[in-house]
Design a protein around this motif. Sequence first.
Motif, PDB file in Angstrom:
ATOM      1  N   ARG A 291      50.869  17.977 -11.726  1.00 26.82           N
ATOM      2  CA  ARG A 291      52.098  18.004 -10.906  1.00 26.82           C
ATOM      3  C   ARG A 291      52.682  16.604 -10.825  1.00 26.82           C
ATOM      4  NH1 ARG A 291      56.457  18.348  -8.296  1.00 26.82           N
ATOM      5  NH2 ARG A 291      56.745  19.756  -6.531  1.00 26.82           N
ATOM      6  N   THR A 292      53.990  16.513 -11.019  1.00 28.91           N
ATOM      7  CA  THR A 292      54.677  15.226 -11.084  1.00 28.91           C
ATOM      8  C   THR A 292      55.678  15.107  -9.949  1.00 28.91           C
ATOM      9  OG1 THR A 292      54.462  15.307 -13.487  1.00 28.91           O
ATOM     10  CG2 THR A 292      55.996  13.706 -12.601  1.00 28.91           C
ATOM     11  N   ILE A 293      55.603  14.006  -9.215  1.00 30.74           N
ATOM     12  CA  ILE A 293      56.535  13.759  -8.116  1.00 30.74           C
ATOM     13  C   ILE A 293      57.101  12.353  -8.234  1.00 30.74           C
ATOM     14  CG2 ILE A 293      55.367  15.366  -6.551  1.00 30.74           C
ATOM     15  CD1 ILE A 293      54.108  12.931  -5.161  1.00 30.74           C
ATOM     16  N   HIS A 294      58.185  12.137  -7.517  1.00 27.47           N
ATOM     17  CA  HIS A 294      58.824  10.823  -7.503  1.00 27.47           C
ATOM     18  C   HIS A 294      58.715  10.252  -6.096  1.00 27.47           C
ATOM     19  CE1 HIS A 294      62.492   8.397  -6.515  1.00 27.47           C
ATOM     20  NE2 HIS A 294      62.038   7.729  -7.555  1.00 27.47           N
ATOM     21  N   ILE A 295      58.302   9.006  -6.022  1.00 28.94           N
ATOM     22  CA  ILE A 295      58.228   8.311  -4.735  1.00 28.94           C
ATOM     23  C   ILE A 295      58.929   6.967  -4.862  1.00 28.94           C
ATOM     24  CG2 ILE A 295      56.698   7.184  -3.062  1.00 28.94           C
ATOM     25  CD1 ILE A 295      54.652   9.315  -3.543  1.00 28.94           C
ATOM     26  N   LYS A 296      59.815   6.679  -3.902  1.00 30.14           N
ATOM     27  CA  LYS A 296      60.472   5.373  -3.852  1.00 30.14           C
ATOM     28  C   LYS A 296      59.889   4.581  -2.696  1.00 30.14           C
ATOM     29  CE  LYS A 296      64.935   3.021  -3.462  1.00 30.14           C
ATOM     30  NZ  LYS A 296      66.398   3.174  -3.314  1.00 30.14           N
ATOM     31  N   CYS A 297      59.426   3.383  -3.012  1.00 31.37           N
ATOM     32  CA  CYS A 297      58.910   2.494  -1.985  1.00 31.37           C
ATOM     33  C   CYS A 297      60.095   1.710  -1.424  1.00 31.37           C
ATOM     34  CB  CYS A 297      57.858   1.557  -2.558  1.00 31.37           C
ATOM     35  SG  CYS A 297      57.186   0.390  -1.349  1.00 31.37           S
ATOM     36  N   TYR A 298      60.490   2.019  -0.213  1.00 30.08           N
ATOM     37  CA  TYR A 298      61.692   1.409   0.351  1.00 30.08           C
ATOM     38  C   TYR A 298      61.492  -0.069   0.692  1.00 30.08           C
ATOM     39  CZ  TYR A 298      63.705   6.037   0.472  1.00 30.08           C
ATOM     40  OH  TYR A 298      64.192   7.265   0.085  1.00 30.08           O
ATOM     41  N   ARG A 299      60.248  -0.467   0.841  1.00 32.78           N
ATOM     42  CA  ARG A 299      59.987  -1.876   1.130  1.00 32.78           C
ATOM     43  C   ARG A 299      60.233  -2.732  -0.107  1.00 32.78           C
ATOM     44  NH1 ARG A 299      55.543  -4.873   0.362  1.00 32.78           N
ATOM     45  NH2 ARG A 299      54.286  -3.034  -0.093  1.00 32.78           N
ATOM     46  N   THR A 300      59.783  -2.263  -1.272  1.00 35.92           N
ATOM     47  CA  THR A 300      59.910  -3.038  -2.510  1.00 35.92           C
ATOM     48  C   THR A 300      61.027  -2.531  -3.422  1.00 35.92           C
ATOM     49  OG1 THR A 300      58.331  -1.637  -3.701  1.00 35.92           O
ATOM     50  CG2 THR A 300      57.425  -3.508  -2.466  1.00 35.92           C
ATOM     51  N   VAL A 305      56.727   7.371 -10.563  1.00 32.96           N
ATOM     52  CA  VAL A 305      56.522   8.746 -11.003  1.00 32.96           C
ATOM     53  C   VAL A 305      55.022   8.976 -10.967  1.00 32.96           C
ATOM     54  CG1 VAL A 305      56.697  10.370 -12.911  1.00 32.96           C
ATOM     55  CG2 VAL A 305      58.608   8.855 -12.378  1.00 32.96           C
ATOM     56  N   CYS A 306      54.569   9.758  -9.992  1.00 27.72           N
ATOM     57  CA  CYS A 306      53.138   9.946  -9.751  1.00 27.72           C
ATOM     58  C   CYS A 306      52.689  11.315 -10.259  1.00 27.72           C
ATOM     59  CB  CYS A 306      52.833   9.819  -8.256  1.00 27.72           C
ATOM     60  SG  CYS A 306      53.305   8.211  -7.556  1.00 27.72           S
ATOM     61  N   ILE A 307      51.531  11.349 -10.878  1.00 34.54           N
ATOM     62  CA  ILE A 307      51.029  12.564 -11.508  1.00 34.54           C
ATOM     63  C   ILE A 307      49.662  12.886 -10.918  1.00 34.54           C
ATOM     64  CG2 ILE A 307      50.554  13.705 -13.716  1.00 34.54           C
ATOM     65  CD1 ILE A 307      52.086  11.211 -14.984  1.00 34.54           C
ATOM     66  N   LYS A 308      49.487  14.146 -10.511  1.00 37.01           N
ATOM     67  CA  LYS A 308      48.241  14.561  -9.864  1.00 37.01           C
ATOM     68  C   LYS A 308      47.115  14.680 -10.893  1.00 37.01           C
ATOM     69  CE  LYS A 308      45.912  16.255  -6.272  1.00 37.01           C
ATOM     70  NZ  LYS A 308      44.556  16.242  -6.831  1.00 37.01           N
ATOM     71  N   ALA A 309      45.981  14.102 -10.576  1.00 35.68           N
ATOM     72  CA  ALA A 309      44.776  14.247 -11.381  1.00 35.68           C
ATOM     73  C   ALA A 309      43.846  15.250 -10.705  1.00 35.68           C
ATOM     74  CB  ALA A 309      44.090  12.890 -11.539  1.00 35.68           C
ATOM     75  N   LYS A 310      42.683  15.437 -11.266  1.00 34.72           N
ATOM     76  CA  LYS A 310      41.693  16.321 -10.642  1.00 34.72           C
ATOM     77  C   LYS A 310      41.432  15.873  -9.211  1.00 34.72           C
ATOM     78  CE  LYS A 310      36.848  17.732 -11.180  1.00 34.72           C
ATOM     79  NZ  LYS A 310      35.622  17.552 -12.007  1.00 34.72           N
ATOM     80  N   ALA A 315      49.954   6.775 -11.864  1.00 32.79           N
ATOM     81  CA  ALA A 315      51.347   6.439 -12.160  1.00 32.79           C
ATOM     82  C   ALA A 315      51.409   5.387 -13.264  1.00 32.79           C
ATOM     83  CB  ALA A 315      52.057   5.923 -10.912  1.00 32.79           C
ATOM     84  N   PHE A 316      52.499   5.451 -14.039  1.00 36.22           N
ATOM     85  CA  PHE A 316      52.741   4.502 -15.114  1.00 36.22           C
ATOM     86  C   PHE A 316      54.120   3.882 -14.935  1.00 36.22           C
ATOM     87  CE2 PHE A 316      49.807   7.670 -16.700  1.00 36.22           C
ATOM     88  CZ  PHE A 316      48.849   6.924 -17.362  1.00 36.22           C
ATOM     89  N   GLN A 317      54.309   2.702 -15.495  1.00 35.77           N
ATOM     90  CA  GLN A 317      55.606   2.032 -15.407  1.00 35.77           C
ATOM     91  C   GLN A 317      56.548   2.444 -16.524  1.00 35.77           C
ATOM     92  OE1 GLN A 317      54.446  -2.118 -15.417  1.00 35.77           O
ATOM     93  NE2 GLN A 317      54.466  -2.220 -13.184  1.00 35.77           N
ATOM     94  N   GLU A 318      55.986   2.882 -17.654  1.00 31.21           N
ATOM     95  CA  GLU A 318      56.820   3.169 -18.827  1.00 31.21           C
ATOM     96  C   GLU A 318      56.456   4.517 -19.437  1.00 31.21           C
ATOM     97  OE1 GLU A 318      57.585  -1.451 -20.274  1.00 31.21           O
ATOM     98  OE2 GLU A 318      56.048  -0.251 -21.283  1.00 31.21           O
ATOM     99  N   PHE A 319      57.521   5.237 -19.922  1.00 22.72           N
ATOM    100  CA  PHE A 319      57.357   6.565 -20.493  1.00 22.72           C
ATOM    101  C   PHE A 319      58.101   6.629 -21.830  1.00 22.72           C
ATOM    102  CE2 PHE A 319      56.849   6.800 -15.995  1.00 22.72           C
ATOM    103  CZ  PHE A 319      55.953   7.820 -15.745  1.00 22.72           C
ATOM    104  N   TYR A 320      57.477   7.291 -22.800  1.00 29.44           N
ATOM    105  CA  TYR A 320      58.089   7.513 -24.109  1.00 29.44           C
ATOM    106  C   TYR A 320      58.190   9.024 -24.315  1.00 29.44           C
ATOM    107  CZ  TYR A 320      56.897   2.598 -25.066  1.00 29.44           C
ATOM    108  OH  TYR A 320      56.780   1.225 -25.018  1.00 29.44           O
TER     109      TYR A 320
END
Length: 354
Positions: A291-300, A305-310, A315-320
């Motif tokens: 499951r993939t969700i988006h979270i914005k850190c309002y402080r920074t 883009v966070c992905i659920k593991a077992k 999360a990763f910084q870059e996607f291809y």
Amino acid sequence: MGMMLPPGWIGGSYRQLCHSKSATPPFRVLFFGTDRFAVQTLQALRQQQLSPHGAVSQLEVCSPPMRHLVPKVRAYSAQEGLILHDQWPPPIKTGTFDLGIVASFGKMIPRPLIQSFPLGILNVHASLLPRWRGASPIAHALMHGDTETGISIMEIEPHHFDVGVVLAQQKCGIGPNETRQTLTDKLSVMGANLMIQVIQNLSWYRGQKQPQSTKGVTYAPHIDKTFFEIRWEDKTAQEIFNQYRALHDMSKLWSYWAESGHIVRFSSIIHPDIIRDLNCEQVCPEALPGRTIHIKCYRTKDHFVCIKAKKGWVAFQEFYYDKRKVMKAVDFFNGFISKHENQRGLYFTRMTPT
């Protein structure tokens, strides 16, 4: 002046130390190796050859050419003017060399070739045998979250990888953020130094050699493309982080985007400690693996883009995505998540959708 005994000497006798005149350096050595790890041992042997009182009198190299690249051992050998044996197996006459030395070679050495060396063949292996026998011990140690590894100097036996008797071992800690590159560099230096120590005192180390234990045997097979797929339902967030630090310098981890079936490759993993602070479980408490969700850190102002593991989230910084150029997390969110985030769950999956 008294005789200088090998480091770690505990008792023993002069006969143990020098039980065979033929095992007294300097030696005529044929080196077998290919990659960056192997070069460090070859350099150490070369330094011994160039030293007036070194343990090596003659040094040649067996490193067969590869189709698409020049192995680092071949490049170093050419730079130093060392004789290179291209043919495999090399047509070596018995007695041409005293000793063979292997470091990260990857080929099974046949019995006739082993028998052509009066003192046999020694191998620099990057694990504490019998743990992680095989071609990729460093990557497997990292993937499995080991906190300790090391170097084993062992005798090569025909028809099997990494089962020979062990002459010496040295331990090395593995840091929690250690990568394959940094650990390889540490172990290559350690292995080179330990090999030189062994050949300088070969009779003594041969007298202390021990068979490998039959307990604690694990295997480290060659890394192929299957190791780079992320199995969200099988691995915790920490295990995926370990997978990344073990493999990311070789290729990118990847998974399928379920909506399209296209492969997405990942780069620049976010440290698990940072993701834990985002409280993804509160945002999506019933999430299934992938499951993939988006979270914005309002402080920074950072986008994740966070992905659920077992267990836990990654999360990763870059996607291809498929054949597209690299996208930052916010670009992947805008292109593939934002329009659908409230209508349906978006997932990475192991299998191509049918």
